[in-house]
Design a protein around this motif. Structure first.
Motif, short mmCIF file in Angstrom:
data_model
loop_
_atom_site.label_atom_id
_atom_site.label_comp_id
_atom_site.label_asym_id
_atom_site.label_seq_id
_atom_site.Cartn_x
_atom_site.Cartn_y
_atom_site.Cartn_z
N ASP A 212 -1.18 8.43 10.78
CA ASP A 212 -2.22 9.40 10.38
C ASP A 212 -2.15 10.69 11.19
O ASP A 212 -2.27 11.79 10.65
CB ASP A 212 -3.62 8.78 10.58
CG ASP A 212 -3.85 7.61 9.64
OD1 ASP A 212 -2.97 7.36 8.79
OD2 ASP A 212 -4.89 6.96 9.77
N GLN B 198 2.02 4.85 1.21
CA GLN B 198 1.92 5.53 2.50
C GLN B 198 2.82 6.75 2.50
O GLN B 198 3.83 6.78 1.78
CB GLN B 198 2.36 4.58 3.60
CG GLN B 198 1.48 4.60 4.81
CD GLN B 198 1.94 3.59 5.85
OE1 GLN B 198 2.22 2.45 5.50
NE2 GLN B 198 2.07 4.01 7.08
N ILE C 203 0.83 -1.20 0.00
CA ILE C 203 0.00 0.00 0.00
C ILE C 203 0.87 1.26 0.00
O ILE C 203 1.95 1.27 0.57
CB ILE C 203 -0.97 0.04 1.22
CG1 ILE C 203 -0.22 -0.25 2.51
CG2 ILE C 203 -2.11 -0.91 1.05
CD1 ILE C 203 -1.08 -0.06 3.75
N CYS D 139 -5.71 -4.49 8.16
CA CYS D 139 -4.27 -4.36 8.30
C CYS D 139 -3.88 -4.50 9.77
O CYS D 139 -4.45 -3.84 10.63
CB CYS D 139 -3.86 -2.99 7.77
SG CYS D 139 -2.08 -2.79 7.76
N LEU E 266 -10.68 10.54 5.76
CA LEU E 266 -9.69 10.69 4.70
C LEU E 266 -8.58 9.66 4.83
O LEU E 266 -8.30 9.16 5.90
CB LEU E 266 -9.05 12.08 4.78
CG LEU E 266 -9.96 13.29 4.63
CD1 LEU E 266 -9.21 14.54 5.08
CD2 LEU E 266 -10.42 13.44 3.20
N ASN E 267 -7.95 9.41 3.69
CA ASN E 267 -6.70 8.68 3.72
C ASN E 267 -5.62 9.77 3.63
O ASN E 267 -5.73 10.67 2.80
CB ASN E 267 -6.65 7.76 2.49
CG ASN E 267 -5.46 6.86 2.51
OD1 ASN E 267 -4.38 7.27 2.93
ND2 ASN E 267 -5.65 5.65 2.07
N PRO E 268 -4.57 9.72 4.48
CA PRO E 268 -3.59 10.82 4.48
C PRO E 268 -3.00 11.11 3.11
O PRO E 268 -2.62 12.25 2.83
CB PRO E 268 -2.50 10.32 5.42
CG PRO E 268 -3.12 9.25 6.23
CD PRO E 268 -4.26 8.68 5.46
N THR E 269 -2.95 10.10 2.22
CA THR E 269 -2.37 10.34 0.88
C THR E 269 -3.29 11.22 0.03
O THR E 269 -2.89 11.72 -1.02
CB THR E 269 -2.12 9.02 0.14
OG1 THR E 269 -3.33 8.26 0.15
CG2 THR E 269 -1.01 8.21 0.78
N GLU E 270 -4.55 11.42 0.47
CA GLU E 270 -5.49 12.25 -0.31
C GLU E 270 -5.36 13.74 0.01
O GLU E 270 -5.85 14.59 -0.73
CB GLU E 270 -6.95 11.86 0.02
CG GLU E 270 -7.31 10.45 -0.35
CD GLU E 270 -8.71 10.09 0.17
OE1 GLU E 270 -9.38 9.32 -0.51
OE2 GLU E 270 -9.09 10.58 1.24
N ASP F 122 -6.47 11.60 9.16
CA ASP F 122 -7.53 10.63 8.88
C ASP F 122 -8.92 11.23 8.78
O ASP F 122 -9.86 10.53 8.46
CB ASP F 122 -7.51 9.52 9.93
CG ASP F 122 -7.58 10.09 11.35
OD1 ASP F 122 -7.53 11.33 11.49
OD2 ASP F 122 -7.68 9.30 12.30
N GLN F 123 -9.07 12.51 9.09
CA GLN F 123 -10.41 13.10 9.03
C GLN F 123 -10.35 14.62 8.90
O GLN F 123 -9.42 15.25 9.40
CB GLN F 123 -11.18 12.75 10.31
CG GLN F 123 -12.65 13.09 10.19
CD GLN F 123 -13.45 12.65 11.42
OE1 GLN F 123 -12.91 12.51 12.50
NE2 GLN F 123 -14.73 12.46 11.22
#
Ligand SMILES: [Zn+2]
Ligand SMILES: [Zn+2]
Length: 302
Positions: A34, A22, A20, A129, A62-66, A53-54
């Motif tokens: 996160d 990260q 994945i 995970c 959210l995903n931190p990569t976004e 994360d939010q």
């Protein structure tokens, strides 16, 4: 020895390896959890500052990569995206065992717990995970994963016990004589009703599984929510600093326990309950009894 506990905690045939992307900070030389990432919410109408994360403004998970313009919270550098491999627990392979376990405990679960468990999104039940790129924690006992540790929640209960006493098996591998009761807020329920038992059942060994769970809704702070991260609320050390007796805290938190719906912690309400319930009602009752003992009424026949 926590490693010894985890050596047999997971059957590797139940694990899946996934790669994945990260966020990695080149300055701090580590993958960022996160909570260590800050940036801007990617939602077009929002664009407010958001954490890993939010987004607190639009509440989107959210995903931190976004995140737009992500930054490492420790050093302020913009992190890069790197691929990293992680182990996932394949929950579908444990579904039958989990259902069997749930049948044996369902009666003791309150409605809140059952509803929250059922509400876990379908994708969450696929695989979860269970490893992290961290420097501390319980190392994964496999050569390929020497730089990974196990996600310690909630199997950390067991590793903490094993650090405390070599007799940890008396508690955790003794279901005939130990009854495990767990108390938590609703956001932690699924980790304890799905992940935790699945992880233990996956080993095929005789672990002590949760017997009773008591889950509450949220206790909110004034008009918002408690947030240790943002320093909003009143926590153990703050409560101690107020010098308000611990019995008053116990009383207020118990009558305000969010059993069926979210409840509010408000200083004005704490003061009102202290004055009306404890000082006026209980205090007056005690005062009357004591006055009665000190000055008994005269003999009505005398
Ligand atoms: Zn950094
Ligand atoms: Zn947003």
């Amino acid at each position: 020895m926590p490693e010894a506990v985890f050596r047999h905690i997971i059957d590797f045939s139940l694990l899946l390896l996934q790669i994945i992307p990260q966020l990695y900070c080149d300055t701090c030389k580590r993958f960022l959890a996160d909570r260590l990432v800050e940036g801007t919410c990617p939602t077009p109408d929002c664009n407010q500052p958001a954490r890993g994360d939010q987004c607190d403004s639009c509440k989107k998970l959210l995903n931190p990569t976004e995140l737009t313009e992500p930054k490492c919270k420790v050093c302020g550098t913009a992190p890069c995206i790197r691929d990293t491999s992680h182990l996932f627990l394949e929950l579908p392979k444990l579904k039958e065992k989990l259902e069997e376990f749930k049948k044996s405990v369902d009666e003791s679960w309150n409605n809140n717990t059952i509803q929250t468990t059922k509400a876990w999104p379908k994708e969450g039940q696929k695989s979860q995970c269970i490893t992290r790129d961290l420097k501390w924690g319980v190392p994964v006992p496999q050569k390929k994963f020497t730089d990974k540790v196990f996600l310690d929640a909630p199997i950390g209960y067991i590793s903490i016990t094993s650090c405390y006493t070599p007799d940890w098996e008396k508690w955790w591998k003794n279901p005939e004589n130990v009854e495990l009761y767990q108390f938590m807020g609703k956001d932690n329920v699924q980790f304890h009703t799905v992940m935790f038992p699945s992880t233990l059942l996956g080993t095929g060994e005789n672990w002590t599984l949760m017997k009773t769970i008591s889950a509450t809704n949220y206790l909110k702070y004034e008009s918002g929510k408690f947030s240790k991260r943002n320093g909003i609320g009143v926590f153990g050390n703050d409560a101690k600093d107020t010098k308000i007796p611990s019995e008053v805290w116990r009383y207020y938190l118990l009558i305000n326990r969010p059993e069926v719906s979210d409840r509010l912690f408000a200083w004005a309400d704490l003061q009102a309950k202290l004055n009306s319930d404890l000082l006026y009602n209980l205090g007056k009752y005690v005062n009357r009894v004591l006055s009665f003992i000190a000055k008994p009424p005269g003999n009505p026949l005398g």
